[in-house]
Design a protein around this motif. Structure first.
Motif, PDB file in Angstrom:
ATOM      1  N   VAL A   4       0.964  -1.113  -0.017  1.00  0.00           N
ATOM      2  CA  VAL A   4      -0.204   0.115   0.031  1.00  0.00           C
ATOM      3  C   VAL A   4       0.911   1.284   0.021  1.00  0.00           C
ATOM      4  O   VAL A   4       1.631   1.483   0.926  1.00  0.00           O
ATOM      5  N   PRO A   5       0.765   2.094  -0.998  1.00  0.00           N
ATOM      6  CA  PRO A   5       1.637   3.103  -1.106  1.00  0.00           C
ATOM      7  C   PRO A   5       1.271   4.273   0.060  1.00  0.00           C
ATOM      8  O   PRO A   5       0.098   4.533   0.114  1.00  0.00           O
ATOM      9  N   LEU A   6       2.163   4.785   0.757  1.00  0.00           N
ATOM     10  CA  LEU A   6       2.143   5.834   1.954  1.00  0.00           C
ATOM     11  C   LEU A   6       1.661   7.167   1.153  1.00  0.00           C
ATOM     12  O   LEU A   6       1.901   7.506  -0.150  1.00  0.00           O
ATOM     13  N   LEU A   7       0.931   8.082   2.134  1.00  0.00           N
ATOM     14  CA  LEU A   7       0.489   9.342   1.555  1.00  0.00           C
ATOM     15  C   LEU A   7       0.721  10.299   2.917  1.00  0.00           C
ATOM     16  O   LEU A   7       0.823  10.011   3.919  1.00  0.00           O
ATOM     17  N   THR A  52       1.415  16.809   7.479  1.00  0.00           N
ATOM     18  CA  THR A  52       1.137  15.501   8.516  1.00  0.00           C
ATOM     19  C   THR A  52       2.285  14.699   8.425  1.00  0.00           C
ATOM     20  O   THR A  52       3.141  14.767   7.477  1.00  0.00           O
ATOM     21  N   PRO A  53       2.452  13.735   9.154  1.00  0.00           N
ATOM     22  CA  PRO A  53       3.330  12.551   9.134  1.00  0.00           C
ATOM     23  C   PRO A  53       2.849  11.554   7.772  1.00  0.00           C
ATOM     24  O   PRO A  53       1.609  11.738   7.529  1.00  0.00           O
ATOM     25  N   VAL A  54       3.730  10.828   7.611  1.00  0.00           N
ATOM     26  CA  VAL A  54       3.455   9.787   6.404  1.00  0.00           C
ATOM     27  C   VAL A  54       2.455   8.797   6.920  1.00  0.00           C
ATOM     28  O   VAL A  54       2.424   8.280   8.119  1.00  0.00           O
ATOM     29  N   CYS A  55       1.209   8.548   6.337  1.00  0.00           N
ATOM     30  CA  CYS A  55       0.134   7.865   6.670  1.00  0.00           C
ATOM     31  C   CYS A  55       0.102   6.652   5.833  1.00  0.00           C
ATOM     32  O   CYS A  55       0.324   6.729   4.437  1.00  0.00           O
ATOM     33  N   SER A  56      -0.668   5.431   6.206  1.00  0.00           N
ATOM     34  CA  SER A  56      -0.928   4.360   5.456  1.00  0.00           C
ATOM     35  C   SER A  56      -2.419   4.260   5.107  1.00  0.00           C
ATOM     36  O   SER A  56      -2.668   3.700   4.056  1.00  0.00           O
ATOM     37  N   THR A  57      -3.179   4.978   5.862  1.00  0.00           N
ATOM     38  CA  THR A  57      -4.609   4.835   5.665  1.00  0.00           C
ATOM     39  C   THR A  57      -5.412   6.127   5.681  1.00  0.00           C
ATOM     40  O   THR A  57      -4.992   7.214   6.045  1.00  0.00           O
ATOM     41  N   LEU A  58      -6.399   6.240   5.154  1.00  0.00           N
ATOM     42  CA  LEU A  58      -7.290   7.607   5.103  1.00  0.00           C
ATOM     43  C   LEU A  58      -7.603   7.944   6.519  1.00  0.00           C
ATOM     44  O   LEU A  58      -7.736   9.036   6.722  1.00  0.00           O
ATOM     45  N   ASP A  59      -7.964   6.884   7.159  1.00  0.00           N
ATOM     46  CA  ASP A  59      -8.528   7.443   8.819  1.00  0.00           C
ATOM     47  C   ASP A  59      -7.154   7.917   9.483  1.00  0.00           C
ATOM     48  O   ASP A  59      -7.597   8.812  10.224  1.00  0.00           O
ATOM     49  N   GLU A  60      -5.953   7.364   8.986  1.00  0.00           N
ATOM     50  CA  GLU A  60      -4.970   7.751   9.729  1.00  0.00           C
ATOM     51  C   GLU A  60      -4.758   9.313   9.271  1.00  0.00           C
ATOM     52  O   GLU A  60      -4.230  10.204  10.114  1.00  0.00           O
ATOM     53  N   LEU A  61      -4.783   9.571   8.110  1.00  0.00           N
ATOM     54  CA  LEU A  61      -4.654  10.808   7.470  1.00  0.00           C
ATOM     55  C   LEU A  61      -5.528  11.987   8.125  1.00  0.00           C
ATOM     56  O   LEU A  61      -5.176  12.907   8.519  1.00  0.00           O
ATOM     57  N   ARG A  62      -6.863  11.330   8.180  1.00  0.00           N
ATOM     58  CA  ARG A  62      -7.769  12.260   8.770  1.00  0.00           C
ATOM     59  C   ARG A  62      -7.592  12.477  10.060  1.00  0.00           C
ATOM     60  O   ARG A  62      -7.703  13.691  10.570  1.00  0.00           O
TER      61      ARG A  62
END
Length: 858
Positions: A4-7, A52-62
């Motif tokens: 899964v690409p990080l974002l 933001t820090p690097v995230c793997s999920t949309l929930d984490e990004l939110r």
């Protein structure tokens, strides 16, 4: 993709003074209390950036986005400052030199001058991992055609320097002035890209790779592809949606590149045009489909993008979340539209800033409209002029010339525009109509002309709509029962409720009506015309049950008015029209067998470009996602109806009929043989559903109309909810004598007339006209009906430099669907208001009438 690409996301925010609501160059006071790894200055000292820090999920990004926004507010509020996530902030000083410290920013100020001073804009950037730089360049090229959609979703900057810019994303217009802004360059490898950047630096245009401001680019300092086209978004969910779509687009682009698929060939100029279109109207106007090109409604564009990305979204675990977020965003509209609604309540930009501050933190803030409506606007001076106009009930303006409360906010906006702004909006409206080809034709020999559309929308309150919905549903249920009975047992005739002569001599009666299966829905789409003579009294003027037109014009009118007058934004309580094409398609599909193969192979049947409503046919077919066909595209066999003009022979399960019955019966099919009889037989065998059914015209006959209240009582056993206009069938000897005695008081109509043709309005007719119609009535009484004259309500209509009262009616659309063993009835919110020319009460387009956008309140 195995991993899964990080974002991650970078967001820019405006810092505003909580007292004045103006941009405040106080970011240094914030940064001294903030962690430098997650917060940074921007070019202007009234802007701040979060990372933001690097995230793997949309929930984490939110979660990180919300945390950083909350931290900003916690530091800012004690300092008397607020934080706004939006492309622009409405109130800012454009002539100052409040630039952040540092040699890089000072050099930019020297080189770019006004561009730097006016850099009061904020964006939202999203990074997605693409470690290989050659692949990153390929991804940039492949994702670029989709960027206008993401820009439209993010559009949040309608106000600039204290004024409405006319754009949903004016930030895009400001940003586009930078020499390296816009769509990405046409390069294919990292070496080509790096050489381009080196040449730009050597030219003195930019000073470092970070100043390549393409809408999408390989990051200058990270192993990512960076999205840069979007406005900063007040709503965190919009940022999450954009991030989810962008990561899926990057995944699809990587897969396409690795499979060796060719790069998309999209002209740079067209991509810039598509981005401009998205910036102009956000989610409130049509977007550019680059394949074509063509203008397409945002719900269709966004829906198609989400569906196209489903494999990538499911692989990432984002499918359900992105689908839900996209539907929610389309439902509430762009942030730009929401800001305009706030401004429309009181005309205060400070209200807009307050709401943006609250929305940035996920809070809802309601601004109350003024307790009183302002004095008569300039546009309404001299509004009531004649005795006839004073006699009519006006829906927006009281007899004393004051604006009624539910129109107050609208007229505050119109008054700010004034005659000059209204004329400019009218010119913009015509330009939009030409661009979309929104035309109609009165007769076969007529040329296409622009559909006449007035600038001032009409409001139907929720209380009125509730009354109309119940009455319309009742009426269509009774008319459906009448048609089934008339072409079956004829109980209503046998019981003496409707005279046999009335139905047997009706121009719309057809023997083909007997071929329709007994359990089939005959009225899939009804167009019911309504008028009112006072605030609390609506009449049904006419029923249209054959091929009623107007629903497509209701849909496009909303978009045209929004595009021509973006600052006249409908309030949040206006029912949206996005679901209407789906309602039509569902009604069509309900006539098919859901478990049968190819049950969803349906089409809209039109006469083709010769039809006066061909524009509408095209529009509805496109919005429903069904093919538009003519009889020449069809082949009818013993086992079904086939579409044969598309290369692949496809059996159709249902046809939405928008062609006149007589024209259909004489039309030729793909085999050059008459198709009408064969198609009717296919309907009788149950091989295809034809909606609306043939033979429906008997129920919308002007003479049969007089008996609809009796039908309601006979079939439904209910009290009539919507009155008829008192009607006198001239075929009845007693009524005929009364009509001849009262010709000067009544409206006399030919039974087989349409489009207002042949109507004589007694009080407006001279002696010769009355004598002529009296002779016609005596000679052929069955061909005439008379009605009491109803003073149609009036509505403000723009007439070049002022508003004047014009008579209006309302065409409402009622849809019927087969649901199991019952028929479901729905009233679509896409009503069309028709407006008469000055001095007339006939609203038909063929007689010079026009139309209005109609806002139904929740």
């Amino acid at each position: 993709m195995s991993d899964v690409p990080l974002l991650g996301a970078e967001e820019e925010f405006h810092v505003v003074d909580l007292e004045t609501r103006r941009a405040a160059p106080e970011v240094d006071a914030l940064l001294t209390q903030l962690d430098g790894t997650e917060f940074a200055p921007e070019l202007q000292r009234s802007l701040v950036e979060t990372n933001t820090p690097v995230c793997s999920t949309l929930d984490e990004l939110r979660g990180h986005i919300r945390r950083l926004r909350s931290r900003l507010e916690a530091v800012a509020e004690p300092l008397g400052l607020g934080v706004v996530a939006a492309g622009t902030v409405p109130l800012a000083e454009m002539d100052g030199d409040a630039i952040s410290a540092g040699a890089r920013y000072e050099k930019m100020q020297h080189e770019y001058q006004m561009l730097v001073r006016e850099q009061h804009i904020c964006g939202a950037q999203v990074h997605v991992d693409v470690p290989d730089r050659d692949l990153a360049v390929q991804v940039v090229r492949r994702v670029a055609p989709y960027l206008p959609i993401l820009l439209a979703i993010s559009a949040s900057s309608p106000y600039w320097n204290g004024r409405d810019s006319g754009y949903a994303s004016f930030r895009s217009m400001v940003w586009s002035r930078w020499p390296t802004a816009g769509p990405p360059a046409h390069v294919e490898t990292a070496a080509d890209y790096d050489a381009l950047v080196s040449d730009l630096i050597a030219s003195g245009t930019i000073s470092d790779p970070g100043m390549v401001y393409f809408d999408i680019r390989p990051s200058a300092h990270l192993p990512t592809v960076e999205l840069r086209v979007c406005d900063a978004c007040p709503d965190v969910e919009d940022v999450v949606l954009i991030a989810g779509l962008f990561r899926a687009l990057v995944g699809k682009a990587r897969a396409d590149a690795e499979e060796g698929l060719p790069l998309p060939e999209v002209r740079h100029e067209l991509l810039r045009a598509a981005s401009w279109r998205a910036a102009r109207s956000g989610l409130e106007g049509d977007l550019v489909d680059l394949v074509g090109p063509a203008l397409v409604a945002p719900p269709l564009v966004v829906g198609q993008l989400v569906d196209q990305l489903r494999p990538q979204l499911e692989e990432l675990g984002d499918w359900e979340q992105v689908l839900e977020l996209s539907q929610a965003t389309l439902s509430r509209g762009s942030a730009a539209a929401r800001q305009r609604r706030v401004f429309g309540r009181r005309g205060e930009l400070t209200d807009v800033v307050d709401v943006l501050i609250a929305n940035t933190q996920g809070r809802t803030l309601r601004t109350e409209p003024p307790a009183t409506v302002p004095s008569t606007p300039q546009l309404l001076l001299g509004y009531h002029k004649t005795d006839d106009e004073r006699a009519a009930y006006d829906e927006a303006v009281s007899a004393g010339g004051t604006v009624l409360p539910h129109y107050g906010w609208m007229f505050r906006t119109l008054d700010r525009l004034g005659p000059r702004g209204m004329r400019a909006a009218q010119a913009a409206l015509r330009t939009e109509q030409h661009a979309r080809g929104v035309t109609f034709r009165v007769g076969d020999s007529d040329t296409d002309r622009l559909f006449p559309l007035d600038l001032v929308p009409r409001i139907v309150t929720s209380e009125d709509w509730e009354i109309l919905t119940a009455g319309l549903a009742q009426r269509v249920r009774a008319l459906e029962a009448f048609l089934r009975d008339l072409y079956g047992e004829r109980r209503i005739v046998a019981d003496g409720i409707v005279p046999a002569q009335v139905v047997d001599d009706a121009p719309g009666w057809s023997r083909l009506g007997k071929l329709v299966p007994a359990d089939a829905v005959r009225i899939a789409v009804a167009g019911i015309d309504l008028v009112r003579d006072r605030a609390d009294h609506w009449f049904v003027l006419e029923d249209n049950l054959r091929v009623p037109s107007g629903v497509g014009y209701a849909l496009i009118s909303r978009r045209l008015i929004r595009s021509a007058m973006p600052d006249l934004e409908p309030p949040a309580g206006v029912v949206g029209l996005e679901a209407v094409p789906g309602m039509l398609r569902s009604a069509l599909l309900s006539a098919t067998e859901p478990d049968a193969p190819g049950h969803d192979e349906v089409a809209l049947l039109s006469a083709g470009p010769s039809d006066s409503a061909y524009f509408e046919h095209n529009l509805l077919a496109d919005r429903m996602g069904v093919p538009l066909v003519t009889p020449r595209d069809l082949q009818v066999t013993e086992d079904g109806v086939y579409l044969v003009s598309t290369g692949a022979r496809r059996r159709l399960s249902a046809l939405y009929r928008r062609i006149d019955e007589k024209e259909l019966l004489t039309a030729t099919g793909a085999d050059m043989r008459p198709i009408g009889r064969a198609l009717s037989n296919a309907v009788a065998r149950g091989n295809v559903a034809l909606l609306n059914a043939l033979g429906n015209g008997v129920a919308d006959d002007k003479l049969v109309y007089a008996y609809v209240p009796e039908m309601i009582r006979y079939y439904l056993g209910e009290d009539v909810l919507l009155d008829n206009v008192p009607t006198y069938p001239c075929v009845d000897p007693d009524r005929r004598e009364e009509v001849l005695d009262r010709l000067a008081e009544l409206v006399i109509k030919p039974v087989d007339g349409y489009g207002g043709q042949g109507i004589v309005i007694g009080p407006l007719a001279d002696r010769a006209e009355l004598a002529e119609v009296a002779e016609k009535v005596r000679a052929d009484p069955a061909s005439w009906v008379a009605q009491d004259l109803v003073h149609l309500s009036t509505h403000p209509t723009f007439a070049g430099d002022h508003l004047e009262p014009r008579a209006v009616d309302l065409r409402a659309f009622v849809l019927q669907s087969q649901v199991g063993d019952r028929t479901a009835v729905d009233v679509a919110p896409a009503a069309l208001s028709r407006v008469a020319p000055a001095g007339s009460m006939i609203v038909n387009s063929s007689r010079g009438g026009g139309a209005k956008d109609t806002w139904v309140l929740r």
